[in-house]
Scaffold this motif. Sequence first.
Motif, mmCIF file in Angstrom:
data_model
loop_
_atom_site.group_PDB
_atom_site.id
_atom_site.type_symbol
_atom_site.label_atom_id
_atom_site.label_comp_id
_atom_site.label_asym_id
_atom_site.label_seq_id
_atom_site.Cartn_x
_atom_site.Cartn_y
_atom_site.Cartn_z
ATOM 1 N N GLN A 288 -16.813 138.975 -84.507
ATOM 2 C CA GLN A 288 -15.841 138.102 -85.156
ATOM 3 C C GLN A 288 -14.561 137.997 -84.342
ATOM 4 O OE1 GLN A 288 -14.764 139.339 -89.098
ATOM 5 N NE2 GLN A 288 -13.440 137.591 -89.483
ATOM 6 N N ARG A 289 -14.101 139.130 -83.794
ATOM 7 C CA ARG A 289 -12.883 139.108 -82.997
ATOM 8 C C ARG A 289 -13.060 138.271 -81.728
ATOM 9 N NH1 ARG A 289 -8.428 142.086 -83.179
ATOM 10 N NH2 ARG A 289 -8.793 141.650 -85.382
ATOM 11 N N CYS A 290 -14.220 138.389 -81.100
ATOM 12 C CA CYS A 290 -14.482 137.592 -79.896
ATOM 13 C C CYS A 290 -14.538 136.105 -80.234
ATOM 14 C CB CYS A 290 -15.792 138.040 -79.253
ATOM 15 S SG CYS A 290 -15.731 139.669 -78.491
ATOM 16 N N TYR A 291 -15.191 135.770 -81.343
ATOM 17 C CA TYR A 291 -15.229 134.357 -81.742
ATOM 18 C C TYR A 291 -13.826 133.826 -82.013
ATOM 19 C CZ TYR A 291 -15.213 130.473 -84.960
ATOM 20 O OH TYR A 291 -14.907 129.286 -85.569
ATOM 21 N N GLU A 292 -13.018 134.589 -82.747
ATOM 22 C CA GLU A 292 -11.670 134.131 -83.073
ATOM 23 C C GLU A 292 -10.813 134.006 -81.818
ATOM 24 O OE1 GLU A 292 -10.277 136.934 -85.906
ATOM 25 O OE2 GLU A 292 -11.367 136.043 -87.593
ATOM 26 N N ALA A 293 -10.970 134.931 -80.877
ATOM 27 C CA ALA A 293 -10.211 134.838 -79.630
ATOM 28 C C ALA A 293 -10.557 133.555 -78.888
ATOM 29 C CB ALA A 293 -10.503 136.060 -78.756
ATOM 30 N N SER A 294 -11.847 133.223 -78.847
ATOM 31 C CA SER A 294 -12.266 131.983 -78.193
ATOM 32 C C SER A 294 -11.757 130.757 -78.942
ATOM 33 C CB SER A 294 -13.794 131.944 -78.106
ATOM 34 O OG SER A 294 -14.250 130.693 -77.653
ATOM 35 N N ARG A 295 -11.847 130.810 -80.258
ATOM 36 C CA ARG A 295 -11.459 129.644 -81.071
ATOM 37 C C ARG A 295 -9.968 129.346 -80.953
ATOM 38 N NH1 ARG A 295 -12.703 124.834 -82.212
ATOM 39 N NH2 ARG A 295 -12.466 124.149 -84.362
ATOM 40 N N HIS A 296 -9.143 130.377 -80.933
ATOM 41 C CA HIS A 296 -7.701 130.156 -80.814
ATOM 42 C C HIS A 296 -7.356 129.436 -79.517
ATOM 43 C CE1 HIS A 296 -6.833 133.722 -83.726
ATOM 44 N NE2 HIS A 296 -7.056 132.600 -84.360
ATOM 45 N N ILE A 297 -8.068 129.760 -78.454
ATOM 46 C CA ILE A 297 -7.779 129.140 -77.158
ATOM 47 C C ILE A 297 -8.301 127.708 -77.114
ATOM 48 C CG2 ILE A 297 -8.356 129.225 -74.701
ATOM 49 C CD1 ILE A 297 -8.231 132.248 -74.884
ATOM 50 N N THR A 298 -9.543 127.507 -77.521
ATOM 51 C CA THR A 298 -10.152 126.176 -77.378
ATOM 52 C C THR A 298 -9.527 125.150 -78.312
ATOM 53 O OG1 THR A 298 -11.892 126.882 -78.929
ATOM 54 C CG2 THR A 298 -12.351 127.082 -76.580
ATOM 55 N N THR A 299 -8.948 125.591 -79.412
ATOM 56 C CA THR A 299 -8.308 124.637 -80.322
ATOM 57 C C THR A 299 -7.168 123.897 -79.635
ATOM 58 O OG1 THR A 299 -8.875 126.003 -82.237
ATOM 59 C CG2 THR A 299 -7.125 124.395 -82.535
ATOM 60 N N ALA A 300 -6.511 124.550 -78.692
ATOM 61 C CA ALA A 300 -5.373 123.940 -77.998
ATOM 62 C C ALA A 300 -5.763 123.405 -76.630
ATOM 63 C CB ALA A 300 -4.252 124.967 -77.843
ATOM 64 N N ALA A 301 -7.072 123.274 -76.353
ATOM 65 C CA ALA A 301 -7.481 122.925 -74.991
ATOM 66 C C ALA A 301 -8.553 121.848 -74.965
ATOM 67 C CB ALA A 301 -7.988 124.176 -74.272
ATOM 68 N N TYR A 302 -8.505 120.896 -75.888
ATOM 69 C CA TYR A 302 -9.524 119.859 -75.917
ATOM 70 C C TYR A 302 -9.354 118.830 -74.796
ATOM 71 C CZ TYR A 302 -11.444 121.336 -80.396
ATOM 72 O OH TYR A 302 -12.069 122.036 -81.392
ATOM 73 N N ASP A 303 -8.153 118.622 -74.337
ATOM 74 C CA ASP A 303 -7.894 117.610 -73.316
ATOM 75 C C ASP A 303 -7.410 118.269 -72.039
ATOM 76 O OD1 ASP A 303 -8.450 115.184 -74.821
ATOM 77 O OD2 ASP A 303 -6.695 115.737 -76.019
ATOM 78 N N PRO A 304 -8.005 117.919 -70.915
ATOM 79 C CA PRO A 304 -9.151 117.014 -70.758
ATOM 80 C C PRO A 304 -10.453 117.721 -71.116
ATOM 81 C CG PRO A 304 -8.511 117.860 -68.626
ATOM 82 C CD PRO A 304 -7.501 118.399 -69.601
ATOM 83 N N PRO A 305 -11.446 117.008 -71.672
ATOM 84 C CA PRO A 305 -12.709 117.663 -72.038
ATOM 85 C C PRO A 305 -13.477 118.098 -70.800
ATOM 86 C CG PRO A 305 -12.884 115.284 -72.293
ATOM 87 C CD PRO A 305 -11.451 115.564 -71.971
ATOM 88 N N MET A 306 -14.177 119.226 -70.921
ATOM 89 C CA MET A 306 -14.970 119.779 -69.830
ATOM 90 C C MET A 306 -16.298 120.263 -70.380
ATOM 91 S SD MET A 306 -11.907 122.020 -68.087
ATOM 92 C CE MET A 306 -12.974 122.658 -66.803
ATOM 93 N N SER A 307 -17.260 120.446 -69.488
ATOM 94 C CA SER A 307 -18.563 120.956 -69.911
ATOM 95 C C SER A 307 -18.435 122.346 -70.523
ATOM 96 C CB SER A 307 -19.526 120.997 -68.725
ATOM 97 O OG SER A 307 -19.019 121.820 -67.693
ATOM 98 N N MET A 308 -17.428 123.100 -70.101
ATOM 99 C CA MET A 308 -17.226 124.430 -70.655
ATOM 100 C C MET A 308 -16.905 124.358 -72.148
ATOM 101 S SD MET A 308 -14.813 127.544 -69.237
ATOM 102 C CE MET A 308 -14.887 126.924 -67.573
ATOM 103 N N HIS A 309 -16.199 123.315 -72.579
ATOM 104 C CA HIS A 309 -15.935 123.145 -74.012
ATOM 105 C C HIS A 309 -17.241 123.027 -74.797
ATOM 106 C CE1 HIS A 309 -11.985 121.715 -72.398
ATOM 107 N NE2 HIS A 309 -11.535 122.335 -73.460
ATOM 108 N N VAL A 310 -18.177 122.256 -74.263
ATOM 109 C CA VAL A 310 -19.447 122.037 -74.958
ATOM 110 C C VAL A 310 -20.226 123.348 -75.073
ATOM 111 C CG1 VAL A 310 -21.539 120.643 -75.004
ATOM 112 C CG2 VAL A 310 -19.465 119.714 -73.981
ATOM 113 N N ILE A 311 -20.270 124.116 -73.989
ATOM 114 C CA ILE A 311 -20.990 125.391 -74.009
ATOM 115 C C ILE A 311 -20.365 126.341 -75.027
ATOM 116 C CG2 ILE A 311 -21.682 127.369 -72.618
ATOM 117 C CD1 ILE A 311 -21.545 125.526 -70.171
#
Length: 657
Positions: A288-311
């Motif tokens: 859960q902590r790893c998921y939340e750590a990832s989610r906090h970062i990706t929420t502010a990093a949608y632009d520009p979109p990258m293949s890493m976002h999809v993965i």
Amino acid sequence: MRQSQSCDACRARKVRCVRENLEDSKQSCKHCIALGIPCTYDYRPKKRGPPNLYLRRLQEAAAAAVAAQSEQNNQTNDVASISPISAHQSLSSPIHSSLSPLQQHIQPPSLEPIMAPIQTSAPIISPSRYPIAADSYHNHYSPVNTILPTSTSSALLPQKTDDNQSYPFSETYGGFPAYSWSYKQPQSLPVLLPNVIPPLSYYYRPYRLEDIAPRDSISLIIALFFDFVYPLTPCIHKPSFMADLHTKREERDPLFFALVMSTVASTLVQVPRSYVPMERSVVRKLAQRCYEASRHITTAAYDPPMSMHVIIRYFDCIYHFCEGNDAAQHAAFGEAAHIAVTLRMHEESSYEGLDPIECEVRRRTFWLLFDADKSMSILLGRPICLRDEDCTVHFPKELDDEYIIRSAYLPQPRGKTALVSGLNYISRIFALLGEILVRIRVDKRSPPQGQFATARLEEVQSLHSRIMGALIHTPEPLRLKQTRRHSRLPAECDGAGFRQATFAEVKDFFENPKASRANALNPFLVMQANLYVTQQLVRFVVEQYRDELITSLQGSIDEHQVAEDREAVASDLLNILRSIPIQSIATNGPSLVHKVRFVASTLLDAVRKAETAPVSAARAHAFLWDFLSILSEIERNYLLDDDRDGTSSGDGGMSMI
């Protein structure tokens, strides 16, 4: 400064300002005289060009520094009045008291409440291109949804300050393009009021793996990912990913840190529990902590979109699926699919100009999404998101990762089957499923009549033939070993002895760290289970719709023939499950259980309703349902929540699960 030619009133009304004597600046214009209002010329044009953001940042920084200093002075007496003993007790973790020394060593430091001010111990990194990124670096991770009490602590926010000195830095890591960064000197962090919610940009900053768990523990989980999860989800280029971990790219690229965190979270909920040397509750908290750590970062990093976002979002979808978070699972999948479409990953023309690593990562990721879309559509009755007719992208090249480099594709050694071949074959099966699902949806809205129904029946029969022959040309490692098909049902399946022995094997696999892993580590055996079970699932769906079309055309159908067809599906599915080692089946996890349960439950209902069903059909379905109880035991062993962990034993019969 040159005076404006129009008065303020005429400028606001956008009409021509007319005065009798143009040289007399005190004379009112004709419009102001007519309206009886004062005629003024107070307007001054603004300076052209962008605003002076540098000056604004200096002003904001100075104001924030004054406010922070004032706040610190006001809270000095309150902090001094807190007892050191009580403060220490409030910050201590309740977990360590009940853990063994091994578990305490593995316990990630970030699982404890982080309520003390964070000290900077590394250079502050700030992206030069994107203003949403934070300007500071913390060596601890603090979840955004933690609201600290005003009496014990205060929230931390970075302060906007001017750049003392910056050093441009830009490079590309592995298979994923990186951002352009600039290194900055460390800045002090002001303490703000605890009720202030940090902005999203606060979390988009570099981290260290040690902020979440010891690096050795993360490395162990990554190794488990490539051993057990990667054969079914090969959406990461292993050589470049491992090279980036070795160079600690996550400390320079927040998005790569998020990728590592999502990989760890999805792995922890998919691998057998005996392979992770931690208690189940600790594993769940770490995931859960790893998921939340990832989610906090990706929420502010949608632009520009990258293949890493999809993965990342695809891995998050898997995490929520295994945790039973249905709404979050579909939200994560929706984000992954729409970012993929935004990147035009479904169009082959969008791959021009990309290096081989990026091309193959995108192709593999898209087809994983495509397959998951069809699986959710049939198992959950959801609309199709990625339609086959909209996709022109090719299947991934059948090359192992070590033969894909940035500059070229290297030849695969003769006789060596690439791991990605399993993804290609199952994607062909799901593409056929997509075709039949589209026809089912269209015909349900507008049922075909007469010659149109006859034409549709011919299409469905053609799809049935293509499904049955989809795996004829599979390479030898993916080919299912031959079983006795003439007898339909293997005799050794009968009796409680088989069930008890298999339950014991499953228990040993999940609970004994010293149990043999040979079959579980054979990626082609693992992929066999997924391939052939999925083929029978799609075959069953096609035969169901074929029978519906025959009934609509002829008004009735041969019930005996239908019963024989259902018996054939049940027997073939049972033969498949019996031909593959139970460890290889167990490695597929809950997703395979859902597919078998879908077919078995529908078949069992059909046998119960059919009055003329042969005894052999009921017997085959009974044994299939009996095998499903074993698969449900496998599914139970993947649960990390003790509250959802139901009891199970080898004596479990055909209870509905």
